[in-house]
Design an enzyme around this catalytic site. Structure first.
Site, PDB file in Angstrom:
ATOM      1  N   GLU B 231       0.653  -1.438   0.198  1.00 31.24           N
ATOM      2  CA  GLU B 231       0.008  -0.429  -0.112  1.00 31.24           C
ATOM      3  C   GLU B 231       1.273   1.332  -0.632  1.00 31.24           C
ATOM      4  O   GLU B 231       0.616   2.427  -0.826  1.00 31.24           O
ATOM      5  CB  GLU B 231      -0.638   0.143   1.426  1.00 31.24           C
ATOM      6  N   GLU B 232       1.488   1.790   0.439  1.00 30.61           N
ATOM      7  CA  GLU B 232       2.938   2.604   0.760  1.00 30.61           C
ATOM      8  C   GLU B 232       4.110   2.498  -0.015  1.00 30.61           C
ATOM      9  O   GLU B 232       4.046   3.748  -0.701  1.00 30.61           O
ATOM     10  CB  GLU B 232       3.394   2.658   2.176  1.00 30.61           C
TER      11      GLU B 232
END
Lengths: 354, 354
Positions: B231-232
């Site tokens: 996600e990051e």
């Protein structure tokens, strides 16, 4: 993912977010029964207020619904052309929090809440938190009618929250896991400490098992293991290390669970059982423990038994707790494989008191 | 210690107490608006009902306070000399649970609750649980007036409880811990994946840190670590092991916290940052990461960096997740030092999907 941001805001590697908590004081008209908030109340160390971002309540809200039965204090405040609003404290996430403390007429609370919500909407606030002590249970229905949902509750209070933006809710979740321990206590002669329980799943099955227990909120894993063994059997122990841990989901209250298998070294040997919970307790040769059909036939018990056996022959390495300090200066325990401790420990770190 | 018993009742080494949950059906007079309970509602897998211990509500309670404004349904039931009572299900701990579902007049709810409490006192019940959906927030005040306290709350319901005996409360606690992860993602050339965050404690400090995140309720630690990195930074990874974990107390909502330092192996290398949270992300030589003043000057960060370095030179062993099954047949992950896996793994166990 809402929970992602929470971690950024309360980085786990900084143990105490209190260290950067400040408070906001608000300019509001005096109301004799106006609910107040203490910036030092144990609201949550995770709530970070922001002095740089105080707002003022002098400007009148866009719309305020006034009840004909509004209290004199509220009417006076309105007469002063300053809307009576709930006291609130900003947080670092663009939201505000309200902590109700004093009794207030539910209808008046409704008026204050609606006026405040108008104000916060105009200010484009995000998460609005309201903490209601159980003594003010008569205000819960009003908050829910204004669109608030429950966030969490403890014995003496209910926390409600309202996410104003149309964007996705990025509010932090409450605690998600329970934590338990199992204690593998072995004497030098190879005997392990086992118990039979009076209640629960094992009642009447004749299964001899290791002492188990729950790690209380605020309690260290190693402390809980030593406490449980002492409470159930009267045996004093020294914590050695975490041998393994298991994760499970949807257990008590549908929460997740982490269970730590701990090895401890006995410091006393005369067993005194806790009569309320424990049917029997004794020292049993580890081979006899492992030979029990229940242990043989269940994969998880069998695997844990094999790990404990690997440790008992002294060449298995688990995680040991080492005390160190966080960026905020708070003492904390880091559990890791200390087989390499000479190389990796920081100066000043030391083996945990456990 | 109340929490001790809870573990006996919900032994952590049995992953799913649903497996021995049964339901109780009760004989009660028909009341058109009588709140009902579903024995299959997701009340809590930890609540274990006991068919062997059903009680009957035919005998009139010792005392029932009758309101003059009692609804006709309740009056009819009283006229039949059968007291209207709340439907309830026994649990294995000598208590009962009530799950309110249908709207009911608060005053009538009060009458039913008082009559039921008299019944349960006569039957020497222990913990009385009432689950109120948020739609029935108008009943909270009544329950509190009858001596109930809050136990926990989720978005859509509030759980209240009342301990009847004079003996110590042995009610289980709700979840006590939040769980987080930090991801040590290292390439074969010694570069590690680091990020700078847009919000929170590290905002604007110029500190390059490992990706971190919260483990969601119901999510495995290894799954959370892989998800957070993806996600990051957009990087695909393979979980290797837990290198260490840290425990802290009184963090978000004053709960405790467990933070797991995880090592992952990258499966892709082109970074695509999540613009909402991440200011920047890059691959950085591990020596450069460790040389940052923030890492050098803070014991915890420094110790974690040294552990990661010990792993990067390949001779540090952490805990790896192995899939196995519980006594109830549920799949679960046990994390342990798999340096000895050939000796201690059970037949059929295998490395977790992570």
């Amino acid at each position: 993912m809402q929970r992602i941001r929470v971690t950024k805001l309360f980085p786990h590697l900084l143990a105490n977010s209190k260290s950067f908590t400040t408070s906001s004081s608000l300019i509001i008209p005096p109301l004799p029964k106006r609910p107040c908030i203490s910036p030092f109340a144990p609201f949550s160390s995770g709530f970070i207020t922001d002095r740089r971002n105080n707002f003022r309540l002098l400007n009148k809200p866009k719309s305020v619904s006034i009840s004909t039965s509004l209290s004199s204090s509220a009417k006076e405040a309105m007469a002063e052309n300053a809307a009576p609003l709930l006291s609130a404290v900003n947080d670092l996430h663009g939201g505000v929090r309200v902590e109700m403390k004093e009794p207030i007429n539910p209808q008046e609370f409704g008026v204050l809440l609606r006026a405040s919500m108008s104000q916060w909407r105009a200010q484009e606030k995000k998460g609005i938190w309201i903490k209601l002590p159980i003594e003010l249970a008569n205000l819960v229905e009003i908050a829910v009618k204004e669109g608030f949902r429950y966030h969490h509750a403890e014995s003496d209070y209910l926390m409600l929250v309202h996410w104003i933006p149309v964007t996705a809710d990025t509010l932090p979740a409450n605690a998600s896991h329970s934590v338990g321990i199992g204690a593998f206590v072995m004497k030098d002669n190879g005997e392990v400490l086992v118990v039979q329980e009076k209640t629960g799943r094992f009642k009447g099955l004749g299964v001899w098992k290791y002492p188990t227990g729950v790690v209380n909120e605020g309690e260290d894993i190693c402390t809980a293991a030593i406490r449980e063994v002492k409470e159930e059997t009267g045996i004093d122990t020294e914590f050695v290390e975490v041998l393994a841990f298991r994760e499970s989901h949807k257990l008590l209250f549908t929460k997740s669970d982490l269970f730590f298998v701990c090895m401890l070294k006995p410091r006393s040997f005369d067993i005194q059982i806790q009569v309320v919970e424990i049917e029997a307790a004794k020292w049993m040769p580890v081979e006899e423990y492992e030979a029990q059909p229940f242990i043989q036939n269940h994969k998880l018990f069998n695997l844990v038994a094999k790990i404990c056996r690997a440790k008992s022959v002294a060449d298995y390495t688990g995680f040991s707790p080492w005390s160190t300090t966080t960026a905020s200066g708070k003492t904390t325990s880091l559990y890791f494989n200390n087989q390499y401790i000479d190389r990796i420990q920081s100066s000043g770190d030391h083996h945990s008191k456990c």
